[in-house]
Enzyme design. Structure first.
Site, short mmCIF file in Angstrom:
data_model
loop_
_atom_site.label_atom_id
_atom_site.label_comp_id
_atom_site.label_asym_id
_atom_site.label_seq_id
_atom_site.Cartn_x
_atom_site.Cartn_y
_atom_site.Cartn_z
N LYS A 1 0.86 -1.19 0.00
CA LYS A 1 0.00 0.00 0.00
C LYS A 1 0.89 1.23 0.00
O LYS A 1 1.49 1.58 1.00
CB LYS A 1 -0.90 0.06 1.24
CG LYS A 1 -1.92 1.20 1.12
CD LYS A 1 -2.50 1.64 2.45
CE LYS A 1 -1.85 2.89 3.00
NZ LYS A 1 -1.91 4.11 2.16
N GLU B 1 10.00 2.27 10.66
CA GLU B 1 10.95 3.38 10.54
C GLU B 1 10.11 4.65 10.61
O GLU B 1 9.26 4.88 9.77
CB GLU B 1 11.74 3.28 9.23
CG GLU B 1 13.03 4.07 9.28
CD GLU B 1 12.85 5.51 8.86
OE1 GLU B 1 12.95 6.40 9.73
OE2 GLU B 1 12.60 5.74 7.68
N CYS C 1 12.89 12.08 6.61
CA CYS C 1 13.03 11.59 7.99
C CYS C 1 14.40 12.01 8.51
O CYS C 1 14.59 12.17 9.71
CB CYS C 1 12.95 10.08 8.06
SG CYS C 1 11.56 9.42 7.21
C1 UN1 Z 1 13.79 9.45 4.38
O1 UN1 Z 1 14.04 10.57 4.77
O2 UN1 Z 1 12.75 8.87 4.71
O3 UN1 Z 1 19.53 9.84 3.37
C2 UN1 Z 1 14.70 8.70 3.47
C3 UN1 Z 1 18.61 10.36 2.77
C4 UN1 Z 1 17.92 9.61 1.65
C5 UN1 Z 1 16.82 8.77 2.18
C6 UN1 Z 1 15.90 9.50 3.09
N1 UN1 Z 1 18.88 8.82 0.93
O4 UN1 Z 1 18.21 11.47 3.07
#
Ligand code: UN1
Length: 493
Positions: free
Chosen positions: A173, A248, A282
């Site tokens: 999803k 995560e 993130c």
């Molecule tokens: C995310 O922020 O969910 O290191 C992933 C990074 C990317 C991946 C981010 N390669 O910011």
């Protein structure tokens, strides 16, 4: 206008619900298409297809499974530009970043295809004579994947590729905001010749489709990336059903700038990791922990550079900061800025919905910098997921590390220093799953584990070889060729 439908058991079909949600370009407000909204019954059909397909897939030699992944990698590479443009149109990130994200999926596909000839287990000596011992990885079964809109193809690649190479089937999803890039990814699997039923795409809301995936007895494990609130609920529900979950979630990532730092480099790292993707990573930098002796100079240089950042439609190559995903997000970010002002933080720039926005147009937030922020303020401890940075002042590395570690999250952190001793102490003491030295908080590469400590996750990792731990069970096998009963721990002592 495009109609985006499900892909279940190798067939593209709209949900029987007859309901659709609009897919909008966050930079322009334009409606790009509509996406089908599925029912619980369609999740059930997807799971049935996955269960049946996985029974055969687990018996296909892993190097042969990997051949399909190599083709996926190749197709994504061929389609990179087209995919990047779709990604930018529905998600908003600037085109250079969208190309980077598609590249991340390409890299992951090649890397996991390589795992088809590794999937290493262990052979170890047995404590008994004429006995052989080994542990091997076996698939878990059907993986339910629930993925976010901010990295709609990269994160889906971190999860689906290791799942498939290890012999699992997938029910996926994707986020409601980014169904078009999801469909393109699945199309690459289809065109690469992946047998039907192994990847099933079910569009719809978290409350209907997401919940049905978590609850379904045919789904053996859940891999989720998204908010803490949803992650906790998934964990509770899946925990009660004894399902494996890999979560995560949020971050509150900090860049530490020491008094011996290369300030120009630190400014580059902060700008890129704080305002890239409009702070919707993130891993985005949302705190700068600056040594008091360089704080003012750092602020001055940051302000100068922020003033030059160009906001706009990410398809324009000269734009550096795109929109945020939607109106609700824009208002939430603005709400945090108001809160920061009430808490007594000093606003240095931004702090407003940008002029590029309009009620029916894009959703842009001006890159925002606060200073004189206290670590316990909510703007310095809660995830904002927008282009808002808080500067906190410290007098030592020890204080910087303590402030970094005091938040409820532990995804990424960074330190700018030219002192190797300080760098190593920081690498040891920063309580995050990812640590950068002399680089910002973003830029994770796919062959390393991705994830974090504390509220960021639940101990699992995406990408890298570590991701195989999510999608495989260990099976320990003992082969006794002595021809007699040998009792471990007893006959040999
Ligand atoms: C995310 O922020 O969910 O290191 C992933 C990074 C990317 C991946 C981010 N390669 O910011």
């Amino acid at each position: 206008m495009k109609t985006i439908v499900n892909y279940i058991n190798g067939e593209w079909k709209a949900s029987s619900s007859g309901k659709f949600e609009a897919v909008r370009n966050p930079a322009t407000g334009e409606t790009l298409g509509e996406v089908t909204q599925s029912t619980k019954e369609e999740v059930d059909l997807a799971v049935q297809a996955a269960v049946a397909a996985q029974k055969l897939w687990r018996l296909v030699p892993a190097p042969e499974r990997a051949d399909v992944l190599y083709k996926v990698a190749h197709l994504l590479k061929e389609r990179k530009e087209e995919l990047a443009r779709i990604l930018t149109s529905e998600m908003g990130k600037v085109i250079a970043e969208a190309r980077g994200e598609v590249q991340e999926a390409i890299d992951m596909a090649y890397y996991m295809a390589g795992e088809g000839r590794r999937l290493f287990g262990d052979t170890v000596p047995s404590e008994l004579r004429d006995k052989f011992a080994m542990s091997i990885r076996v698939p878990v079964g059907v993986a339910g994947l629930i993925t976010p809109w901010n990295f709609p193809i990269a994160i889906a690649s971190w999860k689906s590729l290791p799942a498939l190479v290890a012999g699992n089937a997938v029910v996926w999803k994707p986020a409601t905001e980014t169904p078009m890039i999801a469909a393109e990814f699945v199309k690459a699997y289809e065109d690469a010749g992946l047998p039907k039923g192994l990847v099933n795409l079910v569009h719809g809301s978290g409350s209907v489709v997401g919940s049905a995936i978590v609850d379904h007895p045919g789904i053996d494990l859940i891999s989720f990336t998204g908010s803490n609130e949803v992650g906790k609920r998934i964990n509770e529900r899946a925990g009660a059903l004894l399902k494996r979950t890999s979560l995560e979630m949020g971050g509150k990532n900090a860049v530490i700038v020491m008094d011996d730092a290369d300030l120009e480099l630190a400014v580059d790292g902060i700008l890129w990791s704080a305002y890239g993707t409009s702070g919707q990573r993130c891993t985005a930098c949302s705190r700068v922990i600056a040594h008091a002796s360089v704080k003012e100079e750092l602020e001055r240089r940051l302000l100068e550079r922020i003033a030059r950042l160009k906001l706009g439609n990410g398809l324009d190559e000269s734009v550096q900061v795109g929109p945020v995903i939607n109106r609700a997000s824009l208002e939430r970010i603005d709400g945090y800025v108001r809160l920061g002002l009430e808490e007594g933080a000093k606003l240095l720039c931004g702090g407003r919905i940008a002029a590029e926005s309009g009620p029916e147009e894009g959703h842009f937030y001006a890159p925002t910098l606060f200073t004189d922020v206290q670590p316990e303020m909510r703007i310095a401890s809660e995830e904002i997921f927008g282009p808002v940075v808080s500067i906190i002042s410290v007098h030592s590395l020890e204080d910087a590390v303590a402030i970094n570690n005091a938040v409820a999250f532990g995804l990424s952190s960074s330190i700018f220093t030219r002192d190797i001793n300080r760098a190593y102490r920081a690498m040891r003491d920063l309580d995050t799953g990812i640590v950068y030295v002399n680089a910002g908080t973003t830029g994770a590469e796919i062959h390393l584990p991705f994830g974090g400590t504390k509220g960021t996750g639940n101990g699992h990792r995406d990408s890298g070889v570590a991701s195989l731990d999510v999608y495989t069970e260990w099976k320990s096998i003992y082969v006794d060729y002595s021809g007699k009963l040998q009792r471990a721990q007893i006959d040999n002592y």
